[in-house]
Design a protein around this motif. Structure first.
Motif, PDB file in Angstrom:
ATOM      1  N   VAL A   1      11.580  11.903  -4.175  1.00  0.00           N
ATOM      2  CA  VAL A   1      12.257  11.805  -2.881  1.00  0.00           C
ATOM      3  C   VAL A   1      11.296  12.337  -1.827  1.00  0.00           C
ATOM      4  CG1 VAL A   1      14.230  12.557  -1.505  1.00  0.00           C
ATOM      5  CG2 VAL A   1      14.519  12.178  -3.959  1.00  0.00           C
ATOM      6  N   SER A   2      10.960  11.500  -0.851  1.00  0.00           N
ATOM      7  CA  SER A   2      10.055  11.927   0.224  1.00  0.00           C
ATOM      8  C   SER A   2      10.852  12.013   1.518  1.00  0.00           C
ATOM      9  CB  SER A   2       8.910  10.929   0.400  1.00  0.00           C
ATOM     10  OG  SER A   2       8.333  10.621  -0.840  1.00  0.00           O
ATOM     11  N   MET A   3      10.867  13.215   2.116  1.00  0.00           N
ATOM     12  CA  MET A   3      11.615  13.428   3.360  1.00  0.00           C
ATOM     13  C   MET A   3      10.662  13.425   4.549  1.00  0.00           C
ATOM     14  SD  MET A   3      14.854  13.836   3.460  1.00  0.00           S
ATOM     15  CE  MET A   3      16.227  14.037   2.340  1.00  0.00           C
ATOM     16  N   TYR A   4      10.986  12.640   5.552  1.00  0.00           N
ATOM     17  CA  TYR A   4      10.206  12.611   6.787  1.00  0.00           C
ATOM     18  C   TYR A   4      11.125  13.024   7.945  1.00  0.00           C
ATOM     19  CZ  TYR A   4       7.151   9.868   3.774  1.00  0.00           C
ATOM     20  OH  TYR A   4       6.366   9.456   2.741  1.00  0.00           O
ATOM     21  N   THR A   5      10.582  13.082   9.145  1.00  0.00           N
ATOM     22  CA  THR A   5      11.384  13.518  10.296  1.00  0.00           C
ATOM     23  C   THR A   5      12.599  12.606  10.504  1.00  0.00           C
ATOM     24  OG1 THR A   5       9.293  14.150  11.268  1.00  0.00           O
ATOM     25  CG2 THR A   5      11.212  14.263  12.703  1.00  0.00           C
ATOM     26  N   SER A   6      12.361  11.307  10.492  1.00  0.00           N
ATOM     27  CA  SER A   6      13.464  10.376  10.767  1.00  0.00           C
ATOM     28  C   SER A   6      13.897   9.580   9.549  1.00  0.00           C
ATOM     29  CB  SER A   6      13.061   9.387  11.849  1.00  0.00           C
ATOM     30  OG  SER A   6      12.493  10.041  12.931  1.00  0.00           O
ATOM     31  N   TYR A   7      13.077   9.552   8.531  1.00  0.00           N
ATOM     32  CA  TYR A   7      13.357   8.700   7.371  1.00  0.00           C
ATOM     33  C   TYR A   7      13.287   9.482   6.071  1.00  0.00           C
ATOM     34  CZ  TYR A   7      12.315   5.032  10.763  1.00  0.00           C
ATOM     35  OH  TYR A   7      12.312   4.228  11.876  1.00  0.00           O
ATOM     36  N   GLN A   8      13.866   8.910   5.041  1.00  0.00           N
ATOM     37  CA  GLN A   8      13.634   9.418   3.688  1.00  0.00           C
ATOM     38  C   GLN A   8      13.371   8.212   2.781  1.00  0.00           C
ATOM     39  OE1 GLN A   8      17.049  10.829   1.271  1.00  0.00           O
ATOM     40  NE2 GLN A   8      18.255  10.614   3.135  1.00  0.00           N
ATOM     41  N   VAL A   9      12.500   8.423   1.807  1.00  0.00           N
ATOM     42  CA  VAL A   9      12.182   7.362   0.858  1.00  0.00           C
ATOM     43  C   VAL A   9      12.474   7.890  -0.548  1.00  0.00           C
ATOM     44  CG1 VAL A   9      10.392   5.817  -0.022  1.00  0.00           C
ATOM     45  CG2 VAL A   9      10.388   6.461   2.390  1.00  0.00           C
ATOM     46  N   VAL A  10      13.357   7.199  -1.251  1.00  0.00           N
ATOM     47  CA  VAL A  10      13.698   7.574  -2.628  1.00  0.00           C
ATOM     48  C   VAL A  10      13.113   6.500  -3.536  1.00  0.00           C
ATOM     49  CG1 VAL A  10      15.584   7.970  -4.258  1.00  0.00           C
ATOM     50  CG2 VAL A  10      15.821   8.716  -1.896  1.00  0.00           C
ATOM     51  N   GLN A  11      12.243   6.909  -4.449  1.00  0.00           N
ATOM     52  CA  GLN A  11      11.616   5.935  -5.351  1.00  0.00           C
ATOM     53  C   GLN A  11      11.883   6.315  -6.799  1.00  0.00           C
ATOM     54  OE1 GLN A  11       7.686   6.140  -3.259  1.00  0.00           O
ATOM     55  NE2 GLN A  11       7.881   3.909  -3.313  1.00  0.00           N
ATOM     56  N   LEU A  12      12.278   5.318  -7.572  1.00  0.00           N
ATOM     57  CA  LEU A  12      12.628   5.560  -8.974  1.00  0.00           C
ATOM     58  C   LEU A  12      11.720   4.742  -9.881  1.00  0.00           C
ATOM     59  CD1 LEU A  12      16.263   5.032  -8.008  1.00  0.00           C
ATOM     60  CD2 LEU A  12      15.617   7.096  -9.178  1.00  0.00           C
TER      61      LEU A  12
ATOM     62  N   LEU B   1      11.777   1.015  -8.073  1.00  0.00           N
ATOM     63  CA  LEU B   1      12.917   0.793  -7.194  1.00  0.00           C
ATOM     64  C   LEU B   1      12.787   1.759  -6.020  1.00  0.00           C
ATOM     65  CD1 LEU B   1      15.741  -0.442  -6.683  1.00  0.00           C
ATOM     66  CD2 LEU B   1      16.690   1.298  -8.186  1.00  0.00           C
ATOM     67  N   SER B   2      12.738   1.224  -4.804  1.00  0.00           N
ATOM     68  CA  SER B   2      12.554   2.080  -3.624  1.00  0.00           C
ATOM     69  C   SER B   2      13.701   1.903  -2.638  1.00  0.00           C
ATOM     70  CB  SER B   2      11.247   1.725  -2.900  1.00  0.00           C
ATOM     71  OG  SER B   2      10.165   1.728  -3.783  1.00  0.00           O
ATOM     72  N   PHE B   3      14.161   3.011  -2.089  1.00  0.00           N
ATOM     73  CA  PHE B   3      15.161   2.991  -1.025  1.00  0.00           C
ATOM     74  C   PHE B   3      14.553   3.633   0.209  1.00  0.00           C
ATOM     75  CE2 PHE B   3      17.615   3.596  -4.991  1.00  0.00           C
ATOM     76  CZ  PHE B   3      18.396   2.447  -4.952  1.00  0.00           C
TER      77      PHE B   3
ATOM     78  N   GLY C   1       0.827  -1.217   0.000  1.00  0.00           N
ATOM     79  CA  GLY C   1       0.000   0.000   0.000  1.00  0.00           C
ATOM     80  C   GLY C   1       0.853   1.256   0.000  1.00  0.00           C
ATOM     81  N   PHE C   2       1.944   1.220   0.768  1.00  0.00           N
ATOM     82  CA  PHE C   2       2.849   2.375   0.847  1.00  0.00           C
ATOM     83  C   PHE C   2       3.634   2.515  -0.448  1.00  0.00           C
ATOM     84  CE2 PHE C   2       7.029   4.146   1.734  1.00  0.00           C
ATOM     85  CZ  PHE C   2       6.721   5.313   2.414  1.00  0.00           C
ATOM     86  N   LEU C   3       4.175   1.410  -0.943  1.00  0.00           N
ATOM     87  CA  LEU C   3       5.017   1.455  -2.148  1.00  0.00           C
ATOM     88  C   LEU C   3       4.215   1.855  -3.383  1.00  0.00           C
ATOM     89  CD1 LEU C   3       7.026  -1.836  -1.462  1.00  0.00           C
ATOM     90  CD2 LEU C   3       7.879   0.492  -1.198  1.00  0.00           C
ATOM     91  N   ALA C   4       2.933   1.444  -3.414  1.00  0.00           N
ATOM     92  CA  ALA C   4       2.104   1.712  -4.590  1.00  0.00           C
ATOM     93  C   ALA C   4       1.727   3.190  -4.716  1.00  0.00           C
ATOM     94  CB  ALA C   4       0.850   0.853  -4.541  1.00  0.00           C
ATOM     95  N   THR C   5       1.840   3.952  -3.637  1.00  0.00           N
ATOM     96  CA  THR C   5       1.489   5.378  -3.726  1.00  0.00           C
ATOM     97  C   THR C   5       2.396   6.097  -4.731  1.00  0.00           C
ATOM     98  OG1 THR C   5       2.923   5.833  -1.857  1.00  0.00           O
ATOM     99  CG2 THR C   5       0.595   5.609  -1.372  1.00  0.00           C
ATOM    100  N   PHE C   6       3.578   5.519  -4.956  1.00  0.00           N
ATOM    101  CA  PHE C   6       4.503   6.127  -5.923  1.00  0.00           C
ATOM    102  C   PHE C   6       3.913   6.127  -7.334  1.00  0.00           C
ATOM    103  CE2 PHE C   6       7.857   5.482  -9.125  1.00  0.00           C
ATOM    104  CZ  PHE C   6       8.527   6.683  -8.998  1.00  0.00           C
TER     105      PHE C   6
END
Lengths: 93, 133
Positions: free
Chosen positions: B78-89, B96-98, B54-59
Motif C-alpha cells: 500500500v503506497s500512500m501519497y498526499t492525494s492518492y493511494q495505490v494498493v497493489q496485490l 492487481l492495482s487499485f 513504468g509505474f505499475l512495474a515498480t511493484f
C-alpha cells in the motif's frame, strides 16, 4: 505493543453471547479480530460506521449500527478513530 | 475474436461497477509483471502517470525486495501519497492495482481481492494458455 488491545478483545470474547469481535482504524485496516469476525471485513465495517455517522452529522455521540440476521447480530460503533464490531448470537424471537 | 472482445468489454463494465460502488476508487488495473495492462478500468480522476507500465512495474521490484525481509512472501503493498493511494496485490503472473483517493478506505480496497479472485483466475488461465502457445 498491542497487549492492551489484545486483552480488551479477549475480555469482550468472554462476555455472554459474543461470538466474535473486531477492531479497525479509520482506513479500514484491521487492528485485531477474534472468533468468527473475519479480518477481511474490516474495511466494510469502517465504511458502515462512517456512513452511519454521516446520517446524523450533528449528533453528539457516535451512532451504534446493529445488523440483525438469522445467523446473528453485529453491533458496530466508531469512536476516537477506532471502529469496533461485536458479533453476537441471534436475539430471541 | 469478436467473442473475446465482448468478454473483455464485459470485464471492463464489471470493474467500472466496482469503481462506482467504492468511495474514492479511481482505477482498477490488472497487469502483468512488467506493468503491461491486461485489462483496466479508470475514471477521469486518476493521474495518467499511475496508469503507465513504468509505474505499475515498480511493484514487481518492490515485492521481490520485500519478500527478502524474512517475513515470507510479500502479498501486497500500500503506497500512500498526499492525494492518492495505490494498493497493489501480487497475483502472479498478474498484478492487481487499485488507484484511489488518499481518503478512500484501504481495508475495502484490500477486501476487493476476494471479490476479484474469480475474475483473476479466468484472466490467469487465459494468460497461461497464451504463454504456452
Amino acid at each position: 505493543m498491542e497487549e492492551a488491545l489484545d486483552k480488551v478483545l479477549d475480555d469482550t470474547m468472554n462476555m455472554p453471547g459474543v461470538t466474535g469481535v473486531l477492531c479497525t482504524d479509520k482506513l479500514g485496516l484491521c487492528l485485531g479480530a477474534r472468533g468468527n469476525a473475519p479480518a477481511h471485513s474490516s474495511g466494510l465495517i469502517a465504511t458502515l460506521a462512517n456512513h452511519a455517522k454521516a446520517l446524523e452529522a450533528n449528533a453528539e455521540a457516535p451512532p451504534i449500527v446493529c445488523l440483525e440476521s438469522d445467523s446473528g447480530n453485529i453491533l458496530i460503533r466508531a469512536k476516537d478513530g477506532i471502529t469496533t464490531a461485536i458479533y453476537k448470537v441471534p436475539s430471541g424471537p | 475474436m469478436v467473442e473475446a472482445f465482448n468478454y473483455s468489454q464485459e470485464l471492463k463494465q464489471y470493474l467500472h461497477r466496482i469503481i462506482r460502488r467504492v468511495d474514492g476508487l479511481y482505477a482498477i488495473i490488472v497487469s502483468d509483471r512488467d506493468g503491461v495492462p491486461v485489462i483496466r478500468a479508470a475514471t477521469e480522476n486518476v493521474p495518467e502517470l499511475a496508469l503507465r507500465p513504468g509505474f505499475l512495474a515498480t511493484f514487481s521490484t518492490g515485492t521481490d525486495q520485500a519478500s527478502k525481509l524474512g517475513l515470507s512472501r510479500n502479498k501486497a503493498i500500500v503506497s500512500m501519497y498526499t492525494s492518492y493511494q495505490v494498493v497493489q496485490l501480487s497475483k502472479l503472473p498478474l498484478i492487481l492495482s487499485f488507484v484511489a483517493s488518499s481518503q478512500a478506505n484501504t481495508g475495502v480496497l484490500l477486501g476487493l481481492e476476494n471479490e476479484l479472485s474469480d475474475l483473476l483466475k479466468d484472466i490467469k488461465a487465459a494468460v497461461d494458455i497464451t504463454v504456452s502457445q
